[in-house]
Design a protein around this motif. Structure first.
Motif, PDB file in Angstrom:
ATOM      1  N   ILE A  63      40.756   2.960  93.303  1.00 26.56           N
ATOM      2  CA  ILE A  63      40.257   2.725  92.003  1.00 26.56           C
ATOM      3  C   ILE A  63      40.846   1.210  91.839  1.00 26.56           C
ATOM      4  O   ILE A  63      41.820   0.803  91.951  1.00 26.56           O
ATOM      5  N   ASN A  64      39.911   0.285  91.144  1.00 26.78           N
ATOM      6  CA  ASN A  64      40.167  -0.913  90.917  1.00 26.78           C
ATOM      7  C   ASN A  64      41.105  -1.204  89.626  1.00 26.78           C
ATOM      8  O   ASN A  64      41.807  -2.374  89.622  1.00 26.78           O
ATOM      9  N   TYR A  65      40.895  -0.290  88.765  1.00 23.46           N
ATOM     10  CA  TYR A  65      41.506  -0.591  87.315  1.00 23.46           C
ATOM     11  C   TYR A  65      41.021  -1.810  86.848  1.00 23.46           C
ATOM     12  O   TYR A  65      41.853  -2.469  86.184  1.00 23.46           O
ATOM     13  N   ASP A  66      39.930  -1.889  86.814  1.00 23.40           N
ATOM     14  CA  ASP A  66      39.281  -3.300  86.245  1.00 23.40           C
ATOM     15  C   ASP A  66      38.907  -3.126  84.664  1.00 23.40           C
ATOM     16  O   ASP A  66      38.899  -3.750  84.088  1.00 23.40           O
ATOM     17  N   SER A  67      38.623  -1.595  84.580  1.00 21.32           N
ATOM     18  CA  SER A  67      38.044  -1.481  83.094  1.00 21.32           C
ATOM     19  C   SER A  67      38.391   0.071  82.659  1.00 21.32           C
ATOM     20  O   SER A  67      38.622   0.939  83.588  1.00 21.32           O
ATOM     21  N   ILE A  68      38.371   0.278  81.334  1.00 24.30           N
ATOM     22  CA  ILE A  68      38.785   1.779  81.213  1.00 24.30           C
ATOM     23  C   ILE A  68      37.257   2.573  81.323  1.00 24.30           C
ATOM     24  O   ILE A  68      37.184   3.775  81.711  1.00 24.30           O
ATOM     25  N   LEU A  69      36.244   1.737  81.013  1.00 24.61           N
ATOM     26  CA  LEU A  69      34.983   2.409  81.435  1.00 24.61           C
ATOM     27  C   LEU A  69      34.673   2.928  82.754  1.00 24.61           C
ATOM     28  O   LEU A  69      34.106   3.940  83.099  1.00 24.61           O
ATOM     29  N   GLU A  70      35.401   2.148  83.741  1.00 27.22           N
ATOM     30  CA  GLU A  70      35.431   2.557  85.086  1.00 27.22           C
ATOM     31  C   GLU A  70      36.073   3.743  85.451  1.00 27.22           C
ATOM     32  O   GLU A  70      35.561   4.679  85.967  1.00 27.22           O
ATOM     33  N   LEU A  71      37.085   4.057  84.590  1.00 27.66           N
ATOM     34  CA  LEU A  71      37.898   5.241  84.778  1.00 27.66           C
ATOM     35  C   LEU A  71      37.227   6.577  83.912  1.00 27.66           C
ATOM     36  O   LEU A  71      37.254   7.364  84.567  1.00 27.66           O
ATOM     37  N   VAL A  72      36.571   6.115  83.078  1.00 26.60           N
ATOM     38  CA  VAL A  72      35.979   7.374  82.159  1.00 26.60           C
ATOM     39  C   VAL A  72      34.797   7.584  82.938  1.00 26.60           C
ATOM     40  O   VAL A  72      34.369   8.767  83.178  1.00 26.60           O
ATOM     41  N   ASN A  73      33.999   6.655  83.417  1.00 24.20           N
ATOM     42  CA  ASN A  73      32.952   7.024  84.518  1.00 24.20           C
ATOM     43  C   ASN A  73      33.244   7.790  85.816  1.00 24.20           C
ATOM     44  O   ASN A  73      32.539   8.787  86.053  1.00 24.20           O
ATOM     45  N   LEU A  74      34.302   7.523  86.290  1.00 24.21           N
ATOM     46  CA  LEU A  74      34.976   8.245  87.724  1.00 24.21           C
ATOM     47  C   LEU A  74      35.237   9.636  87.297  1.00 24.21           C
ATOM     48  O   LEU A  74      34.970  10.628  88.083  1.00 24.21           O
ATOM     49  N   ALA A  75      35.974   9.733  86.298  1.00 25.87           N
ATOM     50  CA  ALA A  75      36.365  11.100  85.546  1.00 25.87           C
ATOM     51  C   ALA A  75      34.994  11.835  85.576  1.00 25.87           C
ATOM     52  O   ALA A  75      34.953  13.141  85.711  1.00 25.87           O
ATOM     53  N   ASN A  76      34.091  11.245  84.515  1.00 29.98           N
ATOM     54  CA  ASN A  76      32.645  12.110  84.341  1.00 29.98           C
ATOM     55  C   ASN A  76      32.062  12.402  85.669  1.00 29.98           C
ATOM     56  O   ASN A  76      31.578  13.662  85.546  1.00 29.98           O
ATOM     57  N   ASP A  77      31.872  11.621  86.409  1.00 30.50           N
ATOM     58  CA  ASP A  77      31.161  11.835  87.668  1.00 30.50           C
ATOM     59  C   ASP A  77      31.718  12.777  88.506  1.00 30.50           C
ATOM     60  O   ASP A  77      31.093  13.766  88.973  1.00 30.50           O
ATOM     61  N   ALA A  78      33.082  12.964  88.363  1.00 25.58           N
ATOM     62  CA  ALA A  78      33.729  13.978  89.288  1.00 25.58           C
ATOM     63  C   ALA A  78      33.901  15.449  88.479  1.00 25.58           C
ATOM     64  O   ALA A  78      34.426  16.278  89.067  1.00 25.58           O
ATOM     65  N   GLY A  79      33.848  15.259  87.319  1.00 27.15           N
ATOM     66  CA  GLY A  79      33.962  16.455  86.645  1.00 27.15           C
ATOM     67  C   GLY A  79      35.525  16.586  86.284  1.00 27.15           C
ATOM     68  O   GLY A  79      35.901  18.023  86.272  1.00 27.15           O
TER      69      GLY A  79
END
Length: 293
Positions: A2-18
């Motif tokens: 994870i790059n930790y470039d944005s909160i959106l990145e983290l949210v999308n990764l979590a949502n995509d992985a369930g």
């Protein structure tokens, strides 16, 4: 990784992985450090144990800072919380007391966990320890929620700052409150997006907060700001869980915090040259500790 470039990145990764944000952060940290997830979790659990130890140590009477300017705030609030007379109610009064206890431990040169800084060390423990002691959440879930707080903290550090000397107290207590709010939302079953929004609400509510430590020490008003930071974290979490909208995306809130910090006078960024530190009483307290300059 994870790059930790944005909160959106983290949210999308979590949502995509369930998965929860804490779960993807734990997996990423294990991979980055070349350790197993159990090993990384054990390290974080040890940090939570230190938080509880520092809260207990700071609750004892006679805990005075090395400067002599502060001491006993945690003890006094703990005793008051036990009377049942608190306007805030049982949970919140204990949360505030815990934050003060941990901050007192820091000022007295005890052992704390910087979350994300020593100056804001009481906010996350203040929110999480009462959740554990009141049996509102299991210990494993609480420890996992710290990974969510940490993930968000890494984004803030990358895109704005977490140091009062760089961005004012909004960068320290503001970031800590947001991280704690996100952790609370996850503990209460909130979605990754709700965790992100709770972070944003907490940042919004401390935007522009200056860093003006009297005598240049992390005591006055820092200790009391940890207490208010707990209240902001809890109210931010509850607002989002109630269905209230953040309105301004959290990554934009972080950017705004950076811009405010950049435009803030250096006198208001931990130099002890402005704010409460420059009041007549603030100057007298400085002389009490260091003598006349």
């Amino acid at each position: 990784m994870i790059n930790y470039d944005s909160i959106l990145e983290l949210v999308n990764l979590a949502n995509d992985a369930g998965k929860k944000i804490s779960e993807i952060c734990l997996a990423d940290q294990a991979k980055t450090l070349g350790k197993t997830e159990d090993e990384v979790y054990a390290t974080m659990e040890k940090s939570f144990d230190v938080m509880m130890e520092s809260a207990k140590w700071g609750a004892a009477p006679g805990r005075v800072s090395t400067s002599g300017l502060t001491g006993g705030e945690g003890y006094s609030m703990t005793q008051y919380a036990g009377t049942g007379k608190s306007i805030m109610g049982g949970f919140m009064s204990r949360a505030v007391a815990t934050a003060l206890c941990v901050s007192n431990t820091n000022a007295a040169m005890g052992r704390i966990v910087a979350t994300p800084t020593a100056g804001s060390c009481g906010i996350l423990p203040g929110c999480l320890i009462p959740m554990y002691l009141d049996k509102k959440a299991e210990k494993r879930d609480i420890v996992m929620s710290i990974f969510t707080a940490a993930a968000f903290g890494m984004v803030i550090a990358k895109n704005a700052c977490i140091a009062g000397a760089q961005g004012g107290c909004q960068a320290e207590c503001g970031s800590a409150s947001g991280m704690a709010a996100a952790a609370l939302v996850e503990l209460m079953g909130g979605t990754p997006q709700q965790c992100a929004d709770a972070l944003g609400v907490a940042i919004v509510n401390q935007m522009g907060l200056v860093c003006d430590p009297v005598a240049g020490l992390v005591e006055i008003p820092c200790i009391k700001r940890n207490a208010s930071g707990v209240a902001i974290a809890c109210s931010s979490a509850d607002m989002i869980l109630s269905g209230i909208d953040l309105k301004i995306p959290v990554d934009e809130c972080i950017d705004a915090m950076r811009e405010v910090g950049d435009s803030m006078s250096s006198d208001l960024k931990e130099t002890a040259n402005g704010g409460l530190a420059s009041t007549p009483t603030g100057k007298l307290l400085r002389e009490k500790v260091f003598g006349k300059q």
